[in-house]
Design an enzyme around this catalytic site. Structure first.
Site, PDB file in Angstrom:
ATOM      1  N   ARG A  65       0.827  -1.199   0.000  1.00 15.67           N
ATOM      2  CA  ARG A  65       0.000   0.000   0.000  1.00 15.67           C
ATOM      3  C   ARG A  65       0.870   1.261   0.000  1.00 15.67           C
ATOM      4  O   ARG A  65       0.576   2.235  -0.694  1.00 15.67           O
ATOM      5  CB  ARG A  65      -0.940  -0.004   1.214  1.00 15.67           C
ATOM      6  CG  ARG A  65      -1.981   1.094   1.180  1.00 15.67           C
ATOM      7  CD  ARG A  65      -2.871   1.071   2.413  1.00 15.67           C
ATOM      8  NE  ARG A  65      -3.678  -0.135   2.521  1.00 15.67           N
ATOM      9  CZ  ARG A  65      -4.781  -0.372   1.800  1.00 15.67           C
ATOM     10  NH1 ARG A  65      -5.194   0.492   0.914  1.00 15.67           N
ATOM     11  NH2 ARG A  65      -5.444  -1.488   1.971  1.00 15.67           N
ATOM     12  N   MET A  90     -12.081   4.467  -4.510  1.00 18.30           N
ATOM     13  CA  MET A  90     -12.400   3.273  -3.726  1.00 18.30           C
ATOM     14  C   MET A  90     -11.159   2.566  -3.186  1.00 18.30           C
ATOM     15  O   MET A  90     -11.133   1.341  -3.071  1.00 18.30           O
ATOM     16  CB  MET A  90     -13.237   2.305  -4.581  1.00 18.30           C
ATOM     17  CG  MET A  90     -14.504   2.921  -5.129  1.00 18.30           C
ATOM     18  SD  MET A  90     -15.600   3.567  -3.836  1.00 18.30           S
ATOM     19  CE  MET A  90     -16.256   2.017  -3.212  1.00 18.30           C
ATOM     20  N   ARG A  91     -10.130   3.331  -2.880  1.00 20.09           N
ATOM     21  CA  ARG A  91      -8.912   2.771  -2.278  1.00 20.09           C
ATOM     22  C   ARG A  91      -8.716   3.432  -0.929  1.00 20.09           C
ATOM     23  O   ARG A  91      -8.841   4.659  -0.815  1.00 20.09           O
ATOM     24  CB  ARG A  91      -7.692   3.162  -3.102  1.00 20.09           C
ATOM     25  CG  ARG A  91      -7.291   2.275  -4.230  1.00 20.09           C
ATOM     26  CD  ARG A  91      -7.144   0.848  -3.919  1.00 20.09           C
ATOM     27  NE  ARG A  91      -5.863   0.472  -3.343  1.00 20.09           N
ATOM     28  CZ  ARG A  91      -5.590  -0.750  -2.953  1.00 20.09           C
ATOM     29  NH1 ARG A  91      -6.502  -1.693  -3.035  1.00 20.09           N
ATOM     30  NH2 ARG A  91      -4.408  -1.044  -2.468  1.00 20.09           N
ATOM     31  N   LEU A  93      -6.418   4.965   1.734  1.00 20.97           N
ATOM     32  CA  LEU A  93      -5.081   5.583   1.722  1.00 20.97           C
ATOM     33  C   LEU A  93      -4.410   5.348   3.072  1.00 20.97           C
ATOM     34  O   LEU A  93      -5.060   5.382   4.120  1.00 20.97           O
ATOM     35  CB  LEU A  93      -5.217   7.076   1.432  1.00 20.97           C
ATOM     36  CG  LEU A  93      -5.792   7.366   0.042  1.00 20.97           C
ATOM     37  CD1 LEU A  93      -6.267   8.814  -0.062  1.00 20.97           C
ATOM     38  CD2 LEU A  93      -4.776   7.045  -1.042  1.00 20.97           C
ATOM     39  N   ASN A 107     -13.299  13.981   1.257  1.00 21.26           N
ATOM     40  CA  ASN A 107     -13.948  12.815   0.654  1.00 21.26           C
ATOM     41  C   ASN A 107     -15.452  13.012   0.670  1.00 21.26           C
ATOM     42  O   ASN A 107     -15.985  13.642   1.584  1.00 21.26           O
ATOM     43  CB  ASN A 107     -13.595  11.562   1.479  1.00 21.26           C
ATOM     44  CG  ASN A 107     -14.231  10.288   0.934  1.00 21.26           C
ATOM     45  OD1 ASN A 107     -14.148  10.013  -0.262  1.00 21.26           O
ATOM     46  ND2 ASN A 107     -14.859   9.513   1.808  1.00 21.26           N
ATOM     47  N   HIS A 109     -18.796  10.771   0.975  1.00 19.90           N
ATOM     48  CA  HIS A 109     -19.190   9.410   1.372  1.00 19.90           C
ATOM     49  C   HIS A 109     -20.719   9.296   1.317  1.00 19.90           C
ATOM     50  O   HIS A 109     -21.424  10.160   1.843  1.00 19.90           O
ATOM     51  CB  HIS A 109     -18.702   9.114   2.799  1.00 19.90           C
ATOM     52  CG  HIS A 109     -19.088   7.744   3.257  1.00 19.90           C
ATOM     53  ND1 HIS A 109     -18.415   6.616   2.846  1.00 19.90           N
ATOM     54  CD2 HIS A 109     -20.094   7.319   4.046  1.00 19.90           C
ATOM     55  CE1 HIS A 109     -19.005   5.549   3.377  1.00 19.90           C
ATOM     56  NE2 HIS A 109     -20.019   5.952   4.112  1.00 19.90           N
ATOM     57  N   THR A 141      -9.085  11.599   7.619  1.00 17.18           N
ATOM     58  CA  THR A 141      -8.086  11.362   8.670  1.00 17.18           C
ATOM     59  C   THR A 141      -7.770   9.867   8.676  1.00 17.18           C
ATOM     60  O   THR A 141      -8.276   9.119   7.830  1.00 17.18           O
ATOM     61  CB  THR A 141      -8.609  11.800  10.056  1.00 17.18           C
ATOM     62  OG1 THR A 141      -9.772  11.032  10.359  1.00 17.18           O
ATOM     63  CG2 THR A 141      -8.940  13.281  10.080  1.00 17.18           C
ATOM     64  N   LEU A 144     -11.072   5.477   8.967  1.00 19.05           N
ATOM     65  CA  LEU A 144     -11.821   5.345   7.717  1.00 19.05           C
ATOM     66  C   LEU A 144     -13.210   5.980   7.822  1.00 19.05           C
ATOM     67  O   LEU A 144     -14.007   5.598   8.676  1.00 19.05           O
ATOM     68  CB  LEU A 144     -11.957   3.858   7.341  1.00 19.05           C
ATOM     69  CG  LEU A 144     -12.667   3.603   6.012  1.00 19.05           C
ATOM     70  CD1 LEU A 144     -11.836   4.087   4.840  1.00 19.05           C
ATOM     71  CD2 LEU A 144     -13.025   2.150   5.860  1.00 19.05           C
ATOM     72  N   ASP A 145     -13.474   6.935   6.928  1.00 21.87           N
ATOM     73  CA  ASP A 145     -14.754   7.658   6.891  1.00 21.87           C
ATOM     74  C   ASP A 145     -15.065   8.316   8.236  1.00 21.87           C
ATOM     75  O   ASP A 145     -16.232   8.557   8.558  1.00 21.87           O
ATOM     76  CB  ASP A 145     -15.910   6.732   6.474  1.00 21.87           C
ATOM     77  CG  ASP A 145     -15.706   6.168   5.071  1.00 21.87           C
ATOM     78  OD1 ASP A 145     -15.173   6.890   4.214  1.00 21.87           O
ATOM     79  OD2 ASP A 145     -16.087   5.006   4.844  1.00 21.87           O
TER      80      ASP A 145
END
Ligand code: GRF
Length: 219
Positions: A65, A90-91, A93, A107, A109, A141, A144-145
């Site tokens: 990654r 859709m990756r 980070l 982002n 969402h 951050t 995730l989401d």
């Protein structure tokens, strides 16, 4: 001129909305480049039709990654970007990448965060019998989401709504309106991430902005 990169994986309808808003001056910035992690993303054709540079970084070409993230960083550095907008990217980070772009990475969402982070949001709304659904623009951050929300819009779920219908409604009723506005605020320097909170025009937001806060050009 504020320089914006847009990261995509798919159709690029959000990208298209950003292209149009930048073209007609509602976003005081320039889309410097588009990156897709998939060679077959239909959104790439939208970038080339608009004369915008694009790069394909197939994630499967990178063993780790962090290698993918380094290649992505290099591409963004080459374009000297100020803001990075994840538009259906859709990756996930990595933390180093996210820290490096902290406060400059946003982002969109498809859910009313903090409800339904992750994938299959429309299906989960139906499975849960949620009455409301929508979309959220947030700072990215390490969680995730989970970064501080900027603007969020929603609607009432109707009994006849299927997951596909919800996906369309989220896109057309919410995402295509709130994402260009959020990027316009970024370009104008109206938004800041500080102490894990969103600051808007110099004050911390008590909660996400809403479609009521859209400027007339984004209504
Ligand atoms: C959007 O619903 C976005 O929120 C989700 O994927 C969709 C992207 O669509 N993560 P598009 O590529 O902008 O058409």
């Amino acid at each position: 001129m504020h320089r914006i990169a847009v990261l995509i994986s798919g159709q690029g309808r959000n990208l298209q909305a950003l292209i149009e808003a930048a073209r007609d001056g509602r976003i005081a910035g320039e889309i410097a480049g588009v990156v897709s992690n998939r060679a077959d993303a239909a959104g790439l054709a939208r970038a080339s039709a608009a004369g915008i540079a694009s790069r394909i970084l197939p994630h499967e070409d990178y063993a780790r990654r962090a290698d993918f993230d380094d290649a992505l960083s290099a591409a963004l550095d080459a374009w000297s970007v100020d803001t990075v907008a994840l538009a259906g990217f859709m990756r996930v980070l990595g933390d180093d990448f996210v820290r490096r772009f902290r406060g400059r990475l946003i982002n969109i969402h498809p859910s009313l965060l903090p409800r339904h982070p992750g994938l299959r949001t429309h299906e989960r709304v139906l499975e849960n019998g949620d009455h409301k659904h929508g979309a959220t623009v947030h700072f990215v951050t390490e969680q995730l989401d989970g970064g501080a929300a900027i603007i969020q819009g929603g609607f009432m779920v109707r009994p006849q709504d299927t997951a596909d219908m919800l996906a369309d409604r989220v896109m057309n009723e919410i995402e295509l309106r709130i994402f260009p506005q959020a990027v316009a605020w970024m370009a104008r320097g109206d938004l800041r991430l500080q102490d894990d909170r969103t600051w808007f025009r110099g004050a911390p937001l008590p909660g996400p902005l809403s479609p009521d806060d859209l400027e007339p050009a984004f209504k």
